[in-house]
Design an enzyme around this catalytic site. Sequence first.
Site, mmCIF file in Angstrom:
data_model
loop_
_atom_site.group_PDB
_atom_site.id
_atom_site.type_symbol
_atom_site.label_atom_id
_atom_site.label_comp_id
_atom_site.label_asym_id
_atom_site.label_seq_id
_atom_site.Cartn_x
_atom_site.Cartn_y
_atom_site.Cartn_z
ATOM 1 C CG ASP A 82 -11.386 3.512 10.586
ATOM 2 O OD1 ASP A 82 -11.265 2.790 11.584
ATOM 3 O OD2 ASP A 82 -10.416 4.075 10.019
ATOM 4 C CG HIS A 83 -10.976 5.848 14.149
ATOM 5 N ND1 HIS A 83 -10.435 5.608 15.392
ATOM 6 C CD2 HIS A 83 -10.109 5.312 13.265
ATOM 7 C CE1 HIS A 83 -9.298 4.960 15.265
ATOM 8 N NE2 HIS A 83 -9.069 4.752 13.981
ATOM 9 C CD GLU A 134 -8.669 2.483 19.929
ATOM 10 O OE1 GLU A 134 -9.160 2.521 18.791
ATOM 11 O OE2 GLU A 134 -7.624 3.075 20.226
ATOM 12 C CG HIS A 180 -4.165 5.889 13.810
ATOM 13 N ND1 HIS A 180 -4.742 6.033 15.036
ATOM 14 C CD2 HIS A 180 -4.890 4.938 13.176
ATOM 15 C CE1 HIS A 180 -5.773 5.223 15.146
ATOM 16 N NE2 HIS A 180 -5.885 4.538 14.027
ATOM 17 N N GLY A 181 -0.760 6.510 11.087
ATOM 18 C CA GLY A 181 0.026 7.378 10.218
ATOM 19 C C GLY A 181 1.320 6.750 9.727
ATOM 20 C CG HIS A 223 -7.619 0.918 14.988
ATOM 21 N ND1 HIS A 223 -8.348 1.841 14.291
ATOM 22 C CD2 HIS A 223 -8.502 0.017 15.494
ATOM 23 C CE1 HIS A 223 -9.631 1.518 14.369
ATOM 24 N NE2 HIS A 223 -9.758 0.421 15.091
ATOM 25 N N GLY A 224 -3.771 1.228 13.230
ATOM 26 C CA GLY A 224 -2.423 1.759 13.047
ATOM 27 C C GLY A 224 -1.421 0.681 12.661
ATOM 28 C CG ASP A 268 -6.090 5.296 5.611
ATOM 29 O OD1 ASP A 268 -5.761 5.427 4.424
ATOM 30 O OD2 ASP A 268 -6.830 6.107 6.184
ATOM 31 C CB SER A 269 -0.358 4.848 6.503
ATOM 32 O OG SER A 269 -0.924 5.654 7.505
#
Length: 321
Positions: A82-83, A134, A180-181, A223-224, A268-269
């Site tokens: 990832d990233h 991306e 993200h987050g 993503h995110g 993820d979060s």
Amino acid sequence: MPLVTTTEMFKKAYEGHYAIGAFNINNMELVQAITDAAAALHSPVILQASAGARNYAKPPYLKHLVEAALEDHDLLVALHLDHGADFEACKDCIDNGFTSVMIDGSQYAFDENVALAKRVVEYAHAHGVVVEAELGQLAGIEDEVHVDAADASYTRPEEVEEFVSRTGVDSLAIAIGTSHGAYKFKPEQCTRNEQGVLVPPTLRFDILEEVSRRLPGFPIVLHGASSVVPAYVKIINDNGGKLKDAVGIPEEQLRKAASLSVCKINVDSDLRLALTAGIRQHMAEHPDHFDPRQYLKDGRQNVQELVAHKIKAVFGSENKA
Ligand code: G3H
Ligand code: 13P
Ligand code: ZN
């Protein structure tokens, strides 16, 4: 079954109008919870590790945790970086058994992003590994809602055909308003429903549709895309946490994205929130406990339920393995 690439997964997902969940891993409980849920629902799954996760767990531990999950379950799994920040990070994963890597050149100018992605694709494809890149940037998305000029952070659909044909990438992450987050939007960007819950602005489906029109059949990545599940935020806050105004992407928008050209949805979060909620609740209810197995078990159970819910009710990948 050995690890697979995402090629076949994405082809079927695109044609079947569903998406594959890509879940971030960094410890044993997460690997177990995600793969237990996917196996029980016969769903393909992507396990992904960031540079931070690799630093935390150390690459051999992550590799063997994933191998252990494959020994435990008959499961369709792709292992993804990832990233990936540069060619070397991608090469390291390609050389060490990953079946997919992301080269994240989204902060660079177009030609630089192309050159970097192309270099990774040449190495990856020579080793049977697929590549995600991306276009557009998720970071700073908050400001965009207020400032039209900041539209530049969204993916520009007019660039995608040239990017994909010049690089040869296998999938493309795009920026349509996810972030993200756990704090994806500022409260002033949102409205409030009757219960006082923050309702975020709708994703830019017009951009997604234009990208898909220009790249028919090509897998798109979000993503995110955590929903920042309110139930877990509440458990955390009710048990000593302080997550004020955490807000994510509503599930119905992810369902819509999955039914269109989005084949991979990153989470993820939500995993972090589910694990933390289980641990905080356990600690609050059993202040005398100090055996990690007791509270980690509750955290792991939450993550398993969360992943099962996403597979069944949001991404639509149940019984697609
Ligand atoms: O997109 C980023 C992921 O949430 C990974 O986060 O670098 O803190 O592991 P991390
Ligand atoms: P979230 O922070 O929304 O879970 O996004 C995770 C992600 O995009 C990992 O690459
Ligand atoms: Zn991401």
